[in-house]
Structures are given as structure tokens and as C-alpha cells.
Write a protein that holds these residues in place. Structure first.
Motif, PDB file in Angstrom:
ATOM      1  N   ASP A  22       0.834  -1.205   0.000  1.00 33.83           N
ATOM      2  CA  ASP A  22       0.000   0.000   0.000  1.00 33.83           C
ATOM      3  C   ASP A  22       0.868   1.253   0.000  1.00 33.83           C
ATOM      4  N   LEU A  23       1.838   1.274   0.894  1.00 39.13           N
ATOM      5  CA  LEU A  23       2.735   2.427   1.001  1.00 39.13           C
ATOM      6  C   LEU A  23       3.511   2.639  -0.297  1.00 39.13           C
ATOM      7  N   THR A  24       4.009   1.556  -0.880  1.00 39.74           N
ATOM      8  CA  THR A  24       4.789   1.654  -2.117  1.00 39.74           C
ATOM      9  C   THR A  24       3.924   2.185  -3.256  1.00 39.74           C
ATOM     10  N   VAL A  25       2.712   1.678  -3.389  1.00 37.74           N
ATOM     11  CA  VAL A  25       1.820   2.132  -4.455  1.00 37.74           C
ATOM     12  C   VAL A  25       1.474   3.606  -4.259  1.00 37.74           C
ATOM     13  N   ARG A  26       1.221   4.008  -3.026  1.00 39.02           N
ATOM     14  CA  ARG A  26       0.872   5.415  -2.763  1.00 39.02           C
ATOM     15  C   ARG A  26       2.065   6.343  -3.023  1.00 39.02           C
ATOM     16  N   VAL A  27       3.261   5.911  -2.664  1.00 37.56           N
ATOM     17  CA  VAL A  27       4.457   6.729  -2.929  1.00 37.56           C
ATOM     18  C   VAL A  27       4.663   6.874  -4.438  1.00 37.56           C
ATOM     19  N   MET A  28       4.347   5.821  -5.179  1.00 36.41           N
ATOM     20  CA  MET A  28       4.479   5.866  -6.638  1.00 36.41           C
ATOM     21  C   MET A  28       3.281   6.554  -7.295  1.00 36.41           C
ATOM     22  N   LYS A  29       2.339   7.025  -6.475  1.00 39.10           N
ATOM     23  CA  LYS A  29       1.118   7.711  -6.934  1.00 39.10           C
ATOM     24  C   LYS A  29       0.349   6.858  -7.937  1.00 39.10           C
ATOM     25  N   GLY A  30       0.197   5.579  -7.598  1.00 37.05           N
ATOM     26  CA  GLY A  30      -0.471   4.676  -8.510  1.00 37.05           C
ATOM     27  C   GLY A  30      -1.742   4.067  -7.972  1.00 37.05           C
ATOM     28  N   GLU A  31      -2.288   4.618  -6.868  1.00 32.06           N
ATOM     29  CA  GLU A  31      -3.475   4.001  -6.268  1.00 32.06           C
ATOM     30  C   GLU A  31      -4.684   3.982  -7.192  1.00 32.06           C
ATOM     31  N   THR A  32      -4.744   4.890  -8.155  1.00 33.85           N
ATOM     32  CA  THR A  32      -5.873   4.886  -9.091  1.00 33.85           C
ATOM     33  C   THR A  32      -5.460   4.347 -10.460  1.00 33.85           C
ATOM     34  N   ALA A  33      -4.211   3.961 -10.617  1.00 27.17           N
ATOM     35  CA  ALA A  33      -3.709   3.512 -11.921  1.00 27.17           C
ATOM     36  C   ALA A  33      -3.458   2.011 -11.986  1.00 27.17           C
ATOM     37  N   LEU A  34      -3.904   1.266 -10.986  1.00 23.35           N
ATOM     38  CA  LEU A  34      -3.650  -0.176 -10.960  1.00 23.35           C
ATOM     39  C   LEU A  34      -4.412  -0.856 -12.091  1.00 23.35           C
ATOM     40  N   LYS A  35      -3.732  -1.759 -12.788  1.00 31.68           N
ATOM     41  CA  LYS A  35      -4.313  -2.420 -13.956  1.00 31.68           C
ATOM     42  C   LYS A  35      -4.734  -3.854 -13.621  1.00 31.68           C
ATOM     43  N   ALA A  36      -5.960  -4.176 -13.981  1.00 27.69           N
ATOM     44  CA  ALA A  36      -6.452  -5.545 -13.836  1.00 27.69           C
ATOM     45  C   ALA A  36      -5.900  -6.374 -14.988  1.00 27.69           C
ATOM     46  N   GLY A  37      -5.912  -7.686 -14.807  1.00 24.96           N
ATOM     47  CA  GLY A  37      -5.469  -8.555 -15.893  1.00 24.96           C
ATOM     48  C   GLY A  37      -4.759  -9.789 -15.385  1.00 24.96           C
ATOM     49  N   ASN A  38      -4.247 -10.564 -16.323  1.00 24.41           N
ATOM     50  CA  ASN A  38      -3.515 -11.785 -16.013  1.00 24.41           C
ATOM     51  C   ASN A  38      -2.024 -11.465 -15.942  1.00 24.41           C
ATOM     52  N   TYR A  39      -1.432 -11.719 -14.796  1.00 22.03           N
ATOM     53  CA  TYR A  39      -0.014 -11.439 -14.582  1.00 22.03           C
ATOM     54  C   TYR A  39       0.742 -12.747 -14.408  1.00 22.03           C
ATOM     55  N   MET A  40       1.920 -12.795 -14.998  1.00 22.71           N
ATOM     56  CA  MET A  40       2.803 -13.952 -14.849  1.00 22.71           C
ATOM     57  C   MET A  40       4.039 -13.482 -14.083  1.00 22.71           C
ATOM     58  N   PHE A  41       4.265 -14.107 -12.936  1.00 15.58           N
ATOM     59  CA  PHE A  41       5.456 -13.824 -12.138  1.00 15.58           C
ATOM     60  C   PHE A  41       6.338 -15.071 -12.206  1.00 15.58           C
ATOM     61  N   ASP A  42       7.398 -14.989 -13.008  1.00 17.07           N
ATOM     62  CA  ASP A  42       8.244 -16.155 -13.231  1.00 17.07           C
ATOM     63  C   ASP A  42       9.184 -16.464 -12.078  1.00 17.07           C
ATOM     64  N   LYS A  43       9.362 -15.509 -11.210  1.00 17.66           N
ATOM     65  CA  LYS A  43      10.223 -15.690 -10.038  1.00 17.66           C
ATOM     66  C   LYS A  43       9.731 -14.745  -8.946  1.00 17.66           C
ATOM     67  N   PRO A  44      10.207 -14.907  -7.717  1.00 13.65           N
ATOM     68  CA  PRO A  44       9.799 -13.975  -6.655  1.00 13.65           C
ATOM     69  C   PRO A  44      10.317 -12.562  -6.941  1.00 13.65           C
ATOM     70  N   TYR A  45       9.448 -11.599  -6.827  1.00 12.34           N
ATOM     71  CA  TYR A  45       9.797 -10.196  -7.018  1.00 12.34           C
ATOM     72  C   TYR A  45       9.609  -9.440  -5.708  1.00 12.34           C
ATOM     73  N   SER A  46      10.302  -8.319  -5.603  1.00 15.30           N
ATOM     74  CA  SER A  46      10.124  -7.453  -4.435  1.00 15.30           C
ATOM     75  C   SER A  46       8.775  -6.749  -4.542  1.00 15.30           C
ATOM     76  N   VAL A  47       8.304  -6.230  -3.431  1.00 16.28           N
ATOM     77  CA  VAL A  47       7.037  -5.497  -3.415  1.00 16.28           C
ATOM     78  C   VAL A  47       7.128  -4.293  -4.350  1.00 16.28           C
ATOM     79  N   PHE A  48       8.286  -3.659  -4.391  1.00 13.20           N
ATOM     80  CA  PHE A  48       8.486  -2.505  -5.272  1.00 13.20           C
ATOM     81  C   PHE A  48       8.282  -2.913  -6.735  1.00 13.20           C
ATOM     82  N   GLU A  49       8.894  -4.023  -7.153  1.00 16.34           N
ATOM     83  CA  GLU A  49       8.763  -4.495  -8.531  1.00 16.34           C
ATOM     84  C   GLU A  49       7.323  -4.893  -8.849  1.00 16.34           C
ATOM     85  N   ILE A  50       6.668  -5.547  -7.911  1.00 16.34           N
ATOM     86  CA  ILE A  50       5.272  -5.963  -8.142  1.00 16.34           C
ATOM     87  C   ILE A  50       4.376  -4.742  -8.284  1.00 16.34           C
TER      88      ILE A  50
END
Length: 156
Positions: free
Chosen positions: A95-123
């Protein structure tokens, strides 16, 4: 008179010593406060680094699985969903990371493929940008191809 002058000088020296001692004590208090603030800051930095920048343990992470974020979810619902799917460890840090990136209203729905573990920042960055992690392939079906030829195209 000399005795009164000596007492006056002694009093001034005593007052100066007290003033100097008070200044030293106040400097000690300030130093302790700065030291305490630095320790708290370092601890918070370490905690943020651990939760936001280091990927979660790979044994829980759903590698190479498609994770579908449904349309119409808000930030809190997406946090819950990603936590439930073991994509993120901390909803608060996401939540904090998304808000700092000012993306709380820009989140995209869809099918995501995570091939390996990512950090919260990357996600957070991927969900805000709509980087689904699924490679697209362009297939051209020309006129006159039969079903077997089209099937061969898809197998490639």
C-alpha cells in the motif's frame, strides 16, 4: 571589601560552572535524542528494505503461474488478493509503495505472470504499469491455410 569582592567572584565562577554544567547536560540529552532517532531510522530502513526490496521466500511464491487480478478491485482488495496468493508478504508495504508511486488509481487488472519472486516494489511497479509478464507472439494466418497448418503455427 576584599572579602566581598572574593565572594562576588566566587559566585560568578559558581554560576559559570552551573551554566556550563547545564549546557553539557542539555547537549547530552540532545545527543541521546539524536542517537535514539538514528537507531529508529536505521531499524525502519532495515524493515522497509526487508519487506519492500527483498523478494519473499521462493517456497511460497507461485512461480510461473498466471495470477488474475479481476477488473474493478480497489487498492485494498488488490492487496488482499496478492497477499492471499503469496505474491506479497506485507499489505502495508505494498500500500505504502503504491501510494508513494502515486499509482493508487492507476492499478491495472489482468492476467499477470510472475516467473520468479519479485520485491514489493517491482510488483507494485508492474501492476501500476500493466506489465503482465506474458510474452506476446504475433501469428499471421494467411488465406488458404488449413487447420493443420494453423495448428503448426501455434505450436511454434
Amino acid at each position: 571589601m576584599a572579602n566581598g569582592k572574593q565572594q562576588n567572584q566566587s559566585l560568578k565562577i559558581y554560576q559559570f560552572k552551573n551554566l556550563f554544567t547545564l549546557r553539557l547536560k542539555s547537549q547530552d540529552i540532545i545527543f541521546r535524542e539524536i542517537k535514539t532517532a538514528a537507531i529508529i531510522f536505521l531499524f525502519a530502513g532495515f524493515l522497509f528494505f526487508d519487506l519492500a526490496l527483498v523478494p519473499p521466500p521462493s517456497f511460497k511464491f507461485p512461480s510461473n503461474e498466471i495470477v488474475k487480478i479481476p477488473e474493478g478491485l480497489n487498492l485494498k482488495q488488490i492487496e488482499n488478493y496478492l497477499k492471499e496468493k503469496n505474491i506479497i508478504r506485507s499489505q502495508f508495504v505494498f500500500d505504502l509503495t503504491v501510494r508513494v508511486m502515486k499509482g493508487e488509481t492507476a492499478l491495472k487488472a489482468g492476467n499477470y505472470m510472475f516467473d520468479k519472486p519479485y520485491s514489493v516494489f517491482e510488483i507494485a511497479k508492474r501492476v501500476i504499469a500493466g506489465d503482465y509478464g506474458i510474452q506476446q507472439k504475433k501469428i499471421i494466418i494467411t488465406e488458404g491455410m488449413n487447420i493443420n497448418e494453423i495448428g503448426e503455427l501455434f505450436e511454434k
